[in-house]
Design an enzyme around this catalytic site. Structure first.
Site, PDB file in Angstrom:
ATOM      1  N   ASP A 179      51.901  35.107  11.401  1.00  0.00           N
ATOM      2  CA  ASP A 179      52.519  34.890  12.705  1.00  0.00           C
ATOM      3  C   ASP A 179      53.122  36.219  13.156  1.00  0.00           C
ATOM      4  O   ASP A 179      54.204  36.601  12.696  1.00  0.00           O
ATOM      5  CB  ASP A 179      53.595  33.810  12.619  1.00  0.00           C
ATOM      6  CG  ASP A 179      53.037  32.420  12.369  1.00  0.00           C
ATOM      7  OD1 ASP A 179      51.954  32.321  11.745  1.00  0.00           O
ATOM      8  OD2 ASP A 179      53.678  31.443  12.782  1.00  0.00           O
ATOM      9  N   LYS A 223      51.774  31.408  20.267  1.00  0.00           N
ATOM     10  CA  LYS A 223      52.962  30.697  19.778  1.00  0.00           C
ATOM     11  C   LYS A 223      54.148  31.006  20.674  1.00  0.00           C
ATOM     12  O   LYS A 223      54.276  32.115  21.194  1.00  0.00           O
ATOM     13  CB  LYS A 223      53.227  31.131  18.331  1.00  0.00           C
ATOM     14  CG  LYS A 223      54.485  30.574  17.688  1.00  0.00           C
ATOM     15  CD  LYS A 223      54.594  31.080  16.252  1.00  0.00           C
ATOM     16  CE  LYS A 223      55.954  30.763  15.643  1.00  0.00           C
ATOM     17  NZ  LYS A 223      56.078  31.275  14.257  1.00  0.00           N
ATOM     18  N   LYS A 262      50.876  26.976  19.280  1.00  0.00           N
ATOM     19  CA  LYS A 262      51.911  26.571  18.328  1.00  0.00           C
ATOM     20  C   LYS A 262      53.259  26.580  19.037  1.00  0.00           C
ATOM     21  O   LYS A 262      53.667  27.576  19.630  1.00  0.00           O
ATOM     22  CB  LYS A 262      51.955  27.521  17.131  1.00  0.00           C
ATOM     23  CG  LYS A 262      53.068  27.182  16.125  1.00  0.00           C
ATOM     24  CD  LYS A 262      53.009  28.083  14.904  1.00  0.00           C
ATOM     25  CE  LYS A 262      54.210  27.859  13.990  1.00  0.00           C
ATOM     26  NZ  LYS A 262      54.156  28.703  12.762  1.00  0.00           N
TER      27      LYS A 262
END
Length: 238
Positions: A95, A157, A186
């Site tokens: 991430d 995300k 996400k």
């Protein structure tokens, strides 16, 4: 309230273990929660990867980590080096925080090159790009989502959880609308209840980042057993 089974919901959860002050025993307790509830993955601090991989061996829980966290201001070369070390330590998902300043400045080529370098370093592993939506306006969120796709990442995300704010339904919808079907969304930051989780999934998210996995899945279990929903989502923030 719409329902989703505990098992299906667990398959969407990345259990976050990222607070800088956590001791080893506290990290272990969180890893055990992830294993007990059989979430999809944990997202741990880079220095905890090897330990997490060892402790979670045989549980089916994947180990991910963060890159350029939490500000995204490290150089591309540093982000690439982080990925390379994390892969060596056993992480399978990454991430990364986008270069927020470059995005806000309109330096789209810089943003895409930064993402592409991390994607290339990750090989076949999953890369999620954190926009930090609380620091962006809608145009920047939409453009950042498109640049994430252009850089070849697998997910866009919402948030790190360390910049205030967090995921909102409108932002998740906006992100979903600005990427193609090959890119997933996400939602992370402030996803603390079953109602929060359902709201984000209905808005288009397919993965949820949370440190509240036990609370969320405990509620799903109660509902499956015929209980009544609690902790309704605050729609005023959406």
């Amino acid at each position: 309230m719409p329902t989703i089974s505990e098992r299906d919901l667990a398959a969407t959860l990345d259990h976050a273990i990222l607070k800088p002050e956590l001791t080893r025993s506290q990290v272990d307790a969180e890893l055990d929660i992830a294993a007990e509830w059989r979430v999809f993955s944990v997202c741990v601090r880079p220095s905890d990867i090897a330990h997490a991989v060892e402790r979670l061996a045989g549980t089916g829980v994947a180990v991910g980590t963060v890159i350029g966290f939490p500000h995204g201001t490290t150089s591309t070369a540093a982000k690439v080096a982080e990925v390379q070390q994390a892969r060596t330590d056993g992480a399978s998902e990454f991430d990364m925080v986008i270069n927020i300043a470059a995005l806000r400045s309109g330096f789209d080529d810089v943003v895409v090159d930064d993402i592409r370098a991390v994607v290339d370093a990750a090989g076949d592993s999953i890369v999620k790009v954190i926009l930090e939506t609380s620091l962006l306006n809608d145009e920047q969120i939409a453009r950042g989502s498109r640049l994430t796709e252009a850089g070849g990442a697998d997910f866009v995300k919402t948030s790190t959880g360390f910049a205030g704010g967090g995921a909102t339904v409108p932002h998740v919808r906006l992100m979903r609308e600005n990427v193609g079907p090959s890119v997933q969304v996400k939602a992370s930051g402030g996803v603390r209840s079953f109602a929060d989780a359902v709201a984000m999934l209905e808005a288009g998210a397919t993965r949820l980042g949370t440190s509240g996995s036990a609370t969320i899945l405990g509620e799903a279990r109660r509902l499956e057993a015929g209980g009544e929903a609690t902790g309704a989502v605050d729609q005023s923030s959406y």
